[in-house]
Design a protein around this motif. Structure first.
Motif, PDB file in Angstrom:
ATOM      1  N   ALA A   1       0.842  -1.194   0.000  1.00  0.00           N
ATOM      2  CA  ALA A   1       0.000   0.000   0.000  1.00  0.00           C
ATOM      3  C   ALA A   1       0.879   1.247   0.000  1.00  0.00           C
ATOM      4  O   ALA A   1       1.875   1.316   0.720  1.00  0.00           O
ATOM      5  CB  ALA A   1      -0.915   0.000   1.220  1.00  0.00           C
ATOM      6  N   THR A   2       0.493   2.234  -0.815  1.00  0.00           N
ATOM      7  CA  THR A   2       1.265   3.469  -0.971  1.00  0.00           C
ATOM      8  C   THR A   2       0.336   4.669  -0.873  1.00  0.00           C
ATOM      9  O   THR A   2      -0.788   4.631  -1.386  1.00  0.00           O
ATOM     10  CB  THR A   2       1.978   3.494  -2.336  1.00  0.00           C
ATOM     11  N   HIS A   3       0.817   5.724  -0.226  1.00  0.00           N
ATOM     12  CA  HIS A   3       0.092   7.010  -0.193  1.00  0.00           C
ATOM     13  C   HIS A   3       0.839   7.971  -1.117  1.00  0.00           C
ATOM     14  O   HIS A   3       1.796   8.625  -0.714  1.00  0.00           O
ATOM     15  CB  HIS A   3       0.050   7.561   1.236  1.00  0.00           C
ATOM     16  N   PRO A   4       0.435   8.036  -2.398  1.00  0.00           N
ATOM     17  CA  PRO A   4       1.213   8.791  -3.393  1.00  0.00           C
ATOM     18  C   PRO A   4       1.434  10.264  -3.047  1.00  0.00           C
ATOM     19  O   PRO A   4       2.510  10.810  -3.313  1.00  0.00           O
ATOM     20  CB  PRO A   4       0.373   8.642  -4.669  1.00  0.00           C
ATOM     21  N   ALA A   5       0.446  10.925  -2.457  1.00  0.00           N
ATOM     22  CA  ALA A   5       0.554  12.362  -2.215  1.00  0.00           C
ATOM     23  C   ALA A   5       1.705  12.727  -1.291  1.00  0.00           C
ATOM     24  O   ALA A   5       2.267  13.822  -1.391  1.00  0.00           O
ATOM     25  CB  ALA A   5      -0.762  12.888  -1.644  1.00  0.00           C
ATOM     26  N   THR A   6       2.077  11.802  -0.403  1.00  0.00           N
ATOM     27  CA  THR A   6       3.164  12.104   0.538  1.00  0.00           C
ATOM     28  C   THR A   6       4.436  11.302   0.262  1.00  0.00           C
ATOM     29  O   THR A   6       5.419  11.451   0.991  1.00  0.00           O
ATOM     30  CB  THR A   6       2.706  11.829   1.988  1.00  0.00           C
ATOM     31  N   THR A   7       4.415  10.457  -0.777  1.00  0.00           N
ATOM     32  CA  THR A   7       5.611   9.654  -1.069  1.00  0.00           C
ATOM     33  C   THR A   7       6.017   9.793  -2.539  1.00  0.00           C
ATOM     34  O   THR A   7       6.762  10.690  -2.899  1.00  0.00           O
ATOM     35  CB  THR A   7       5.383   8.173  -0.695  1.00  0.00           C
ATOM     36  N   THR A   8       5.531   8.933  -3.402  1.00  0.00           N
ATOM     37  CA  THR A   8       6.003   8.864  -4.787  1.00  0.00           C
ATOM     38  C   THR A   8       5.761  10.142  -5.583  1.00  0.00           C
ATOM     39  O   THR A   8       6.508  10.462  -6.503  1.00  0.00           O
ATOM     40  CB  THR A   8       5.331   7.690  -5.527  1.00  0.00           C
ATOM     41  N   HIS A   9       4.703  10.886  -5.246  1.00  0.00           N
ATOM     42  CA  HIS A   9       4.374  12.116  -5.980  1.00  0.00           C
ATOM     43  C   HIS A   9       4.422  13.334  -5.053  1.00  0.00           C
ATOM     44  O   HIS A   9       3.833  14.367  -5.343  1.00  0.00           O
ATOM     45  CB  HIS A   9       2.991  11.991  -6.630  1.00  0.00           C
ATOM     46  N   GLN A  10       5.154  13.193  -3.963  1.00  0.00           N
ATOM     47  CA  GLN A  10       5.212  14.240  -2.951  1.00  0.00           C
ATOM     48  C   GLN A  10       5.745  15.566  -3.493  1.00  0.00           C
ATOM     49  O   GLN A  10       5.298  16.644  -3.116  1.00  0.00           O
ATOM     50  CB  GLN A  10       6.078  13.746  -1.782  1.00  0.00           C
ATOM     51  N   ARG A  11       6.727  15.512  -4.420  1.00  0.00           N
ATOM     52  CA  ARG A  11       7.376  16.739  -4.898  1.00  0.00           C
ATOM     53  C   ARG A  11       6.522  17.530  -5.868  1.00  0.00           C
ATOM     54  O   ARG A  11       6.853  18.684  -6.176  1.00  0.00           O
ATOM     55  CB  ARG A  11       8.711  16.391  -5.566  1.00  0.00           C
ATOM     56  N   LEU A  12       5.417  16.976  -6.334  1.00  0.00           N
ATOM     57  CA  LEU A  12       4.574  17.723  -7.273  1.00  0.00           C
ATOM     58  C   LEU A  12       3.869  18.872  -6.558  1.00  0.00           C
ATOM     59  O   LEU A  12       3.412  18.729  -5.432  1.00  0.00           O
ATOM     60  CB  LEU A  12       3.519  16.809  -7.898  1.00  0.00           C
ATOM     61  N   PRO A  13       3.764  20.017  -7.215  1.00  0.00           N
ATOM     62  CA  PRO A  13       2.989  21.127  -6.629  1.00  0.00           C
ATOM     63  C   PRO A  13       1.545  20.699  -6.399  1.00  0.00           C
ATOM     64  O   PRO A  13       1.013  19.840  -7.094  1.00  0.00           O
ATOM     65  CB  PRO A  13       3.077  22.219  -7.702  1.00  0.00           C
TER      66      PRO A  13
ATOM     67  N   ASP B   1      -1.274  22.105  -7.008  1.00  0.00           N
ATOM     68  CA  ASP B   1      -2.210  22.276  -8.118  1.00  0.00           C
ATOM     69  C   ASP B   1      -2.056  21.160  -9.155  1.00  0.00           C
ATOM     70  O   ASP B   1      -3.028  20.731  -9.779  1.00  0.00           O
ATOM     71  CB  ASP B   1      -2.055  23.652  -8.764  1.00  0.00           C
ATOM     72  N   GLN B   2      -0.825  20.662  -9.314  1.00  0.00           N
ATOM     73  CA  GLN B   2      -0.600  19.567 -10.249  1.00  0.00           C
ATOM     74  C   GLN B   2      -1.154  18.258  -9.708  1.00  0.00           C
ATOM     75  O   GLN B   2      -1.714  17.445 -10.446  1.00  0.00           O
ATOM     76  CB  GLN B   2       0.889  19.429 -10.562  1.00  0.00           C
ATOM     77  N   LYS B   3      -1.013  18.052  -8.390  1.00  0.00           N
ATOM     78  CA  LYS B   3      -1.621  16.873  -7.780  1.00  0.00           C
ATOM     79  C   LYS B   3      -3.135  16.889  -7.990  1.00  0.00           C
ATOM     80  O   LYS B   3      -3.743  15.866  -8.334  1.00  0.00           O
ATOM     81  CB  LYS B   3      -1.313  16.822  -6.287  1.00  0.00           C
ATOM     82  N   THR B   4      -3.724  18.047  -7.781  1.00  0.00           N
ATOM     83  CA  THR B   4      -5.169  18.173  -7.958  1.00  0.00           C
ATOM     84  C   THR B   4      -5.566  17.880  -9.395  1.00  0.00           C
ATOM     85  O   THR B   4      -6.539  17.160  -9.658  1.00  0.00           O
ATOM     86  CB  THR B   4      -5.634  19.585  -7.554  1.00  0.00           C
ATOM     87  N   LEU B   5      -4.797  18.421 -10.339  1.00  0.00           N
ATOM     88  CA  LEU B   5      -5.084  18.203 -11.756  1.00  0.00           C
ATOM     89  C   LEU B   5      -5.022  16.719 -12.116  1.00  0.00           C
ATOM     90  O   LEU B   5      -5.837  16.216 -12.896  1.00  0.00           O
ATOM     91  CB  LEU B   5      -4.087  18.992 -12.615  1.00  0.00           C
TER      92      LEU B   5
END
Length: 391
Positions: free
Chosen positions: A342-354, A356-360
Motif C-alpha cells: 500500500a502506498t500514499h502517493p501524495a506524501t511519497t512517490t508524488h510528494q514533490r509535485l505542486p 495544483d498539479q496533484k489536484t489536476l
C-alpha cells in the motif's frame, strides 16, 4: 522458438549454457573478458558478435540472456537492460533527442518521469504536456518536428488507460517515435508493440523481479534503435544492468506469468468488493465496467492489471489510519511485488509535485495505491475491510 507460447518463452528464451551444461542460468559475475590474442581483442573492439563480449558495462552473457528473453515476450527485435527503470526512461529519451526537438507527453506520469522531462527541457528540448486521454489534444500538439511522444500505458497512480493505437497513428503520421512506459500493463498483458509502440520501457524492479530483491530496467525496440541509438548512450554513461541483477531477473521471469495472473485476479476481486464502500469516495480499477477506459483496457490488456487505487473519505488523516491498520499488506512505495503493498502517493512517490498539479492529476490527500500480491485473495480483502473500519 517463434512458435513458443509466453510461459515457455519466459522459462527458456535466450538461454546460454557453458561447457558444463548447467540447468539454471549461469551468472557470469565478471567485469571484463580475456582474449585469445591481441588480434581478437582488436576485432572485438571493431564489432562484437552476439556471443562476444568486452566489458560488463557494454554487455555480459547473463545480461544478454535477460535481454533476449524480455525481447522475445515483448515482441521486439532487441532489448537493452539498465540499472533501474528510470535509467531505462532516461536512456530511451536522452539517447536520441537533441536541443530544438519537440516531445509531446501525457501529463499523468510518475514523478521521476516528469523530472526527466524537466531535464530534457533544460537541455533545449521543447516538452508539451497534455491530457493523454484526449486524442484531440494529441492531434493538436503533435506536429512536424515532433520527434517523440511519451506516455504511461496505464498511469501511475490514477490508472488512466491511454489509447496506444490512437496515439501511435497520430504520432507516426508526423514521423514521431512512440515511447511507452508499460510498467502497470506488465509484460504478461502487454500488447504495446502490436498497437504501435516503437520503444517500450519497463522497470524490471517491479513485476519482472517480483520479489523486491533488485533494481533493474529494460528498453525494448528495433535492433537499429537498441544497438545503434540506445546502446552507445547507455554503455558510455554507465547505466548497464549488473550481471547479478540480470540473473535475479531471469529467475523472476520464470514465474512472471503465473504471478501476474494471480495478482490480477486478486486485484479484480478486491476492486469488486470495494465498489460502493461507504468509506471510499471512489474506487479506480480498469477491470471494473465503471472505469472510464474499461473498454480500452480490455482491448489493450485483456485485464484490469494488478493495481487498485481508491480515495478514502476523510483525506490524509483517514488514509493514514487505514494504512496503519493494515496487517498483511505492507506500507511501501514499490509495486508489482509478490507481497501486497500500500502506498500514499501524495506524501511519497508524488510528494514533490505542486499541489495544483496533484489536484489536476487526481492525486488527492485520501488516495491509496494498492499493489496486489499473490497472497490468498480472501485474506487481502479481509485485511482491507478491517483497515477501512479504522478510518
Amino acid at each position: 522458438m517463434t512458435d513458443w507460447n509466453t510461459r515457455t518463452k519466459l522459462v527458456h528464451s535466450g538461454t546460454r549454457r557453458s561447457q558444463y551444461g548447467e540447468m539454471a542460468e549461469a551468472m557470469f559475475l565478471t567485469q571484463g573478458f580475456a582474449y585469445d590474442s591481441a588480434e581478437q581483442a582488436e576485432a572485438r573492439f571493431v564489432a562484437c558478435g552476439d556471443d562476444e563480449f568486452i566489458y560488463a558495462r557494454y554487455g555480459n552473457p547473463t545480461t544478454r540472456m535477460f535481454e533476449e528473453r524480455i525481447a522475445a515476450i515483448e515482441g521486439t527485435e532487441d532489448a537493452f537492460a539498465t540499472a533501474s527503470g528510470m535509467a531505462a526512461v532516461n536512456g530511451a529519451l536522452f539517447s536520441f533527442l537533441r536541443p530544438g526537438d519537440h516531445v509531446v507527453a501525457a501529463r499523468a506520469l510518475f514523478g521521476s518521469c516528469l523530472y526527466v522531462l524537466e531535464l530534457l527541457a533544460k537541455f533545449g528540448v521543447e516538452v508539451t504536456l497534455i491530457d493523454g486521454l484526449d486524442l484531440d489534444a494529441w492531434r493538436a500538439h503533435v506536429r512536424a518536428g515532433t520527434k517523440a511522444v511519451f506516455l504511461e500505458s496505464v498511469s501511475n497512480p490514477t490508472l488512466e488507460v491511454i489509447d496506444i493505437a490512437g496515439v501511435a497513428e497520430i504520432a507516426h503520421a508526423h514521423g514521431a517515435l512512440v515511447v511507452v512506459d508499460n510498467v502497470f500493463a506488465t509484460p504478461v498483458f502487454s500488447q504495446a508493440v502490436a498497437l504501435g509502440a516503437d520503444v517500450v520501457v519497463y522497470s524490471a524492479t517491479k513485476h519482472i523481479d517480483g520479489s523486491g530483491r533488485a533494481l533493474g530496467g529494460v528498453i525494448c525496440g528495433t535492433r537499429d534503435f537498441i544497438r545503434g541509438v540506445a546502446e552507445p548512450y547507455l554503455k558510455h554513461t554507465g547505466a548497464a544492468m549488473s550481471p547479478f541483477n540480470a540473473w535475479i531477473m531471469l529467475s523472476g521471469m520464470q514465474t512472471l506469468d503465473l504471478r501476474v495472473r494471480a495478482q490480477a485476479a486478486n486485484a479484480q476481486a478486491l476492486a469488486e468488493a470495494l465498489e460502493g464502500h461507504p468509506k471510499l469516495s471512489s474506487v479506480i480499477f480498469p477491470g471494473l465496467p465503471a472505469h472510464p477506459q474499461h473498454a480500452i483496457a480490455m482491448a489493450q490488456m485483456g485485464s484490469g492489471g494488478t493495481i487498485v487505487t481508491f480515495d478514502v473519505a476523510g483525506g490524509r488523516d483517514a488514509a493514514f489510519r487505514f494504512l496503519n491498520a493494515l496487517e498483511i499488506i505492507k506500507i511501501s512505495n514499490n509495486l508489482g511485488d509478490a507481497k501486497s503493498i500500500a502506498t500514499h502517493p501524495a506524501t511519497t512517490t508524488h510528494q514533490r509535485l505542486p499541489e495544483d498539479q496533484k489536484t489536476l492529476l487526481g492525486i488527492t490527500p485520501g488516495l491509496i495505491r494498492l499493489s496486489l500480491g499473490i497472497e490468498d485473495g480472501r485474506d487481502l480483502i479481509a485485511d482491507v475491510m478491517r483497515a477501512l473500519d479504522a478510518t
